[in-house]
Design a protein around this motif. Structure first.
Motif, mmCIF file in Angstrom:
data_model
loop_
_atom_site.group_PDB
_atom_site.id
_atom_site.type_symbol
_atom_site.label_atom_id
_atom_site.label_comp_id
_atom_site.label_asym_id
_atom_site.label_seq_id
_atom_site.Cartn_x
_atom_site.Cartn_y
_atom_site.Cartn_z
ATOM 1 N N GLU A 1 0.845 -1.211 0.000
ATOM 2 C CA GLU A 1 0.000 0.000 0.000
ATOM 3 C C GLU A 1 0.878 1.258 0.000
ATOM 4 O O GLU A 1 0.636 2.203 -0.749
ATOM 5 C CB GLU A 1 -0.923 0.055 1.228
ATOM 6 N N GLY A 2 1.886 1.264 0.873
ATOM 7 C CA GLY A 2 2.778 2.420 0.964
ATOM 8 C C GLY A 2 3.517 2.643 -0.346
ATOM 9 O O GLY A 2 3.588 3.765 -0.864
ATOM 10 N N GLN A 3 4.062 1.569 -0.908
ATOM 11 C CA GLN A 3 4.819 1.667 -2.151
ATOM 12 C C GLN A 3 3.966 2.183 -3.298
ATOM 13 O O GLN A 3 4.426 2.941 -4.138
ATOM 14 C CB GLN A 3 5.415 0.288 -2.501
ATOM 15 N N GLN A 4 2.686 1.753 -3.289
ATOM 16 C CA GLN A 4 1.778 2.199 -4.349
ATOM 17 C C GLN A 4 1.665 3.728 -4.349
ATOM 18 O O GLN A 4 1.661 4.369 -5.401
ATOM 19 C CB GLN A 4 0.406 1.556 -4.139
ATOM 20 N N ILE A 5 1.604 4.331 -3.135
ATOM 21 C CA ILE A 5 1.483 5.788 -3.051
ATOM 22 C C ILE A 5 2.734 6.463 -3.610
ATOM 23 O O ILE A 5 2.648 7.445 -4.349
ATOM 24 C CB ILE A 5 1.221 6.239 -1.599
ATOM 25 N N PHE A 6 3.917 5.924 -3.293
ATOM 26 C CA PHE A 6 5.157 6.531 -3.809
ATOM 27 C C PHE A 6 5.204 6.476 -5.333
ATOM 28 O O PHE A 6 5.609 7.427 -5.990
ATOM 29 C CB PHE A 6 6.391 5.838 -3.222
ATOM 30 N N ALA B 1 8.867 -6.044 -5.265
ATOM 31 C CA ALA B 1 8.601 -6.616 -6.582
ATOM 32 C C ALA B 1 7.397 -5.921 -7.210
ATOM 33 O O ALA B 1 6.381 -5.690 -6.538
ATOM 34 C CB ALA B 1 8.346 -8.108 -6.456
ATOM 35 N N THR B 2 7.510 -5.584 -8.500
ATOM 36 C CA THR B 2 6.410 -4.883 -9.145
ATOM 37 C C THR B 2 5.152 -5.746 -9.199
ATOM 38 O O THR B 2 4.049 -5.234 -9.305
ATOM 39 C CB THR B 2 6.792 -4.453 -10.565
ATOM 40 N N SER B 3 5.328 -7.086 -9.094
ATOM 41 C CA SER B 3 4.153 -7.961 -9.153
ATOM 42 C C SER B 3 3.239 -7.761 -7.943
ATOM 43 O O SER B 3 2.071 -8.129 -7.981
ATOM 44 C CB SER B 3 4.607 -9.425 -9.229
ATOM 45 N N SER B 4 3.769 -7.152 -6.870
ATOM 46 C CA SER B 4 2.913 -6.960 -5.704
ATOM 47 C C SER B 4 2.096 -5.667 -5.797
ATOM 48 O O SER B 4 1.308 -5.367 -4.917
ATOM 49 C CB SER B 4 3.762 -6.944 -4.421
ATOM 50 N N LEU B 5 2.275 -4.910 -6.873
ATOM 51 C CA LEU B 5 1.531 -3.658 -7.033
ATOM 52 C C LEU B 5 0.552 -3.800 -8.197
ATOM 53 O O LEU B 5 0.785 -4.586 -9.119
ATOM 54 C CB LEU B 5 2.493 -2.502 -7.319
ATOM 55 N N PRO B 6 -0.550 -3.021 -8.173
ATOM 56 C CA PRO B 6 -1.529 -3.095 -9.260
ATOM 57 C C PRO B 6 -0.886 -2.733 -10.599
ATOM 58 O O PRO B 6 0.016 -1.885 -10.652
ATOM 59 C CB PRO B 6 -2.571 -2.038 -8.880
ATOM 60 N N LYS B 7 -1.365 -3.364 -11.676
ATOM 61 C CA LYS B 7 -0.754 -3.134 -12.976
ATOM 62 C C LYS B 7 -0.889 -1.677 -13.425
ATOM 63 O O LYS B 7 0.040 -1.101 -13.979
ATOM 64 C CB LYS B 7 -1.410 -4.054 -14.024
ATOM 65 N N SER B 8 -2.038 -1.043 -13.110
ATOM 66 C CA SER B 8 -2.243 0.343 -13.535
ATOM 67 C C SER B 8 -1.207 1.262 -12.885
ATOM 68 O O SER B 8 -0.799 2.273 -13.455
ATOM 69 C CB SER B 8 -3.654 0.799 -13.182
ATOM 70 N N THR B 9 -0.787 0.916 -11.675
ATOM 71 C CA THR B 9 0.230 1.718 -10.988
ATOM 72 C C THR B 9 1.577 1.566 -11.677
ATOM 73 O O THR B 9 2.273 2.549 -11.957
ATOM 74 C CB THR B 9 0.350 1.262 -9.519
ATOM 75 N N ILE B 10 1.949 0.310 -11.968
ATOM 76 C CA ILE B 10 3.245 0.050 -12.595
ATOM 77 C C ILE B 10 3.306 0.668 -13.992
ATOM 78 O O ILE B 10 4.359 1.146 -14.421
ATOM 79 C CB ILE B 10 3.506 -1.472 -12.645
#
Lengths: 372, 286
Positions: free
Chosen positions: A312-317, A328-337
């Motif tokens: 969650e924190g990484q997504q905001i950054f 790992a980028t796989s732990s974040l939503p695709k739209s964010t990446i």
């Protein structure tokens, strides 16, 4: 009557505070450009929801407002033998960490491992200076930004880049390295490409003897760079080269990934602006968080760190600052990446050269800035 | 007699008391940093031992000499041009009865009210090679490149924007204070315009011109914003060189040596100013 009411209200407040445990307040020291502050405020708002029992007070020192940074404060407090300090978490990068550990001793920072911060297990990056006393939380790197309308096939390697610069006089610019990190990264990359890889994370002054080759390269490229008023000019600050790219005065520049992506998303750079990385890559950096041993709120601080490196924190950054995540980028939503436009996340080239950096800047000023 | 003396002493004491706060502020924010800089400039960074090394290193550096020469050149040109233009401007505004002069005296101070950094960016947007001027001339099919960015000439040009109105304000106040009867008297005895200017107007305004000169010099010798944004990579003006020394190279003691040198340059101008003020006081006292 009024006094009575006042006392009653006071008593009620005191009671209420007793009933719900007052949150621990910790101080987070950060500094940088305004986008850093905005991102921290977003992250802290998320943290408040996730951990209502820890309140965070953000102490933000905008860059350029003076030398009194949090690291200086910590070093001074330790040297003065203070028993506590109001810094619970401070934002650092490797050069700060190197300076803190050198000037204030290695015990000045509290240990930060998987035991204190469980989410560290999923973090892919590590500080090269204080791997067990700091938590990496975002990355950023310099890469090539280019005008895809003018440069259909951008250079893929350092050699191709050199060839491109020579083939297109006046269409490439890097900023004065003494005024901004992207120009500095170009210079460091040019010089350290000719040195063994370990030199890039070494504070040893012996490497200065081997800088000659890189400086010769910079000298030989000098006549091919951006010209203004009839002579080669290195623009001032990171924004200086971005402005030239936006105005179409140059087609290719080294730039910070987060600045390019953010300014493109806000329409400050034309939609034809694209980014790419070369090999060997331009240098980048990771920002880290550290906790002083003198802090009285280490547990609460660890909770904040754990949230910052959670998905969650990484997504905001990533979303707010276009920062490169440390998980790992796989732990974040695709739209964010997708916001990172395919930025190569693993090809990070960390640089920690400490005082060598100052010497490098001095030498650039003496040898390159003075070229006609 | 005795009473009057005591009364006067009391008043003197009250006067001292009234200036004490501003005196203390000056000590804390001006005198102390100067003393501190002098001290830093004469000590070695790591050991804190006394040394002349920082000044020796400063003057042994060819880069520093070209920075000093460049600074004096830019400031010299700025002073001469600002003073010339400001004098002409205030002369026109004071002695002309035309509508143009009236309008000009309403608006000439506007640059002083525009924040420095805003004005610098605005002027850059105007004069840079791809700036507004260039695009305007493009409308007529020509490609006009002013070639002013990153040159000393460009810096002088932007300095004029700030300093002409400033100097005109000082000189204009004096010109406006010259009694018209003096000019009429000179005219009555048959003096021409040139004679009146040389024999009456100029001598009466020479002093305020000198004051304006000194202030323009001191304001510009340590300027930072304009040369930082508009200057070349080398040579630097001293303000920028100083910033680079302490903020980029982290050379505190070297920066202190340079700032002491800069302070010495300014205090020459300050000394001339104080000297001329004292002379006037003596004249008044007689």
């Amino acid at each position: 009557m009024k006094i009575f009411r006042f006392i009653l209200a006071g008593a009620l407040v005191t009671l209420a505070q007793g009933a719900f445990a007052a949150p621990t307040t910790i101080n987070l020291y950060s500094s940088g450009s305004d986008n850093v502050r905005i991102t921290w405020e977003a992250v802290l708002a998320g943290f408040k929801k996730a951990q209502p029992d820890v309140a965070v007070n953000l102490v933000f020192l905008p860059s350029g407002t003076g030398g009194a940074t949090a690291s200086d404060k910590l070093i001074a407090a330790t040297k003065a033998g203070q028993k506590d300090i109001d810094i619970d978490v401070l934002e650092t990068e490797d050069n700060d960490l190197a300076r803190i550990l050198k000037d204030a001793g290695s015990a000045v920072l509290a240990p930060l491992t998987v035991k204190e911060v469980p989410n560290l297990a999923k973090v892919l990056q590590k500080s090269s200076v204080a791997p067990n006393q700091s938590v990496p939380f975002r990355g950023t790197t310099v890469l090539l930004a280019y005008n895809s309308a003018k440069v259909p096939t951008p250079p893929k390697t350092a050699d191709e880049l050199i060839a491109w610069i020579k083939a297109h006089p006046g269409r490439f610019a890097y900023n004065d390295p003494t005024t901004g990190g992207s120009g500095s990264s170009f210079v460091v990359t040019a010089i350290y490409n000719a040195l063994p890889p370990e030199a890039l994370t070494s504070l040893d002054a012996k490497w200065q003897a081997q800088w000659v080759k890189g400086f010769d390269l910079l000298k030989s490229l000098h006549p091919y760079f951006y010209k203004a008023s009839g002579k080669v000019q290195y623009p001032v600050k990171n924004q200086g080269t971005l402005d030239l790219l936006a105005a179409g005065e140059v087609d290719l520049i080294p730039a910070w990934a987060d600045m390019v992506l953010d300014q493109k998303s806000r329409g400050l750079l034309p939609p034809t602006t694209k980014v790419t990385q070369i090999t060997p890559a331009f240098t980048g950096g990771i920002q880290t968080l550290a906790v002083p041993s003198l802090s009285k709120n280490k547990d609460a601080a660890a909770k904040l760190l754990n949230y910052v490196i959670s998905p969650e924190g990484q997504q905001i950054f990533v979303e707010s600052q276009k920062a490169i995540p440390v998980v790992a980028t796989s732990s974040l939503p695709k739209s964010t990446i997708d916001m990172l436009s395919g930025l190569e996340v693993k090809g990070f080239r960390l640089v920690t050269i400490g005082a060598n950096g100052d010497a490098l800047n001095k030498r650039w000023q003496a040898d390159i800035a003075t070229l006609p | 007699m005795e009473l009057r003396l005591r009364e006067r002493r009391k008043q003197a004491l009250l006067g001292l008391l009234l200036v004490l706060p501003s005196f203390l502020v000056t000590v804390v924010v001006v005198v102390f940093p100067i003393v501190d800089s002098v001290f830093l400039s004469l000590t070695e960074g790591d050991t804190g031992v006394f040394t002349w090394g920082n000044f020796q290193a400063l003057f042994a550096d060819p880069g520093a000499w070209s920075d000093i020469a460049f600074t004096l050149q830019v400031v010299g040109l700025t002073v001469v041009l600002s003073l010339g233009l400001a004098y002409a401007l205030s002369y026109y505004m004071t002695f002309s009865t035309s509508r143009g002069a009236a309008l000009l005296s309403q608006v000439y101070q506007i640059p002083l009210f525009i924040p420095g950094i805003v004005a610098v960016y605005a002027l850059i947007a105007l004069i840079r090679d791809t700036g507004a001027l260039n695009r305007f001339v493009h409308l007529f099919g020509a490609d006009f490149k002013p070639g002013l960015m990153y040159t000393g000439t460009g810096i002088v040009l932007v300095n004029l924007w700030f300093n002409v109105p400033f100097a005109a304000m000082i000189i204009g106040a004096t010109l406006g204070g010259i009694p018209r009867s003096l000019l009429e008297a000179a005219r009555d005895v048959g003096s021409g315009r040139v004679t009146i200017f040389l024999k009456v107007v100029f001598p009466l305004s020479a002093k305020s011109s000198l004051v304006a000169t000194l202030f323009v010099f001191m304001n510009n010798v340590s300027e930072f914003t304009t040369p930082f944004l508009m200057g070349s990579n080398s040579p630097h003006m001293l303000g920028v060189a100083l910033y680079q020394k302490f903020a980029v190279f982290h050379d505190q003691n070297g920066a202190a040596a340079l700032s002491v040198f800069l302070f010495a340059l300014s205090s020459v101008a300050g000394g001339v100013y104080i000297h001329s003020m004292m002379k006037e006081d003596r004249w008044r006292g007689q």
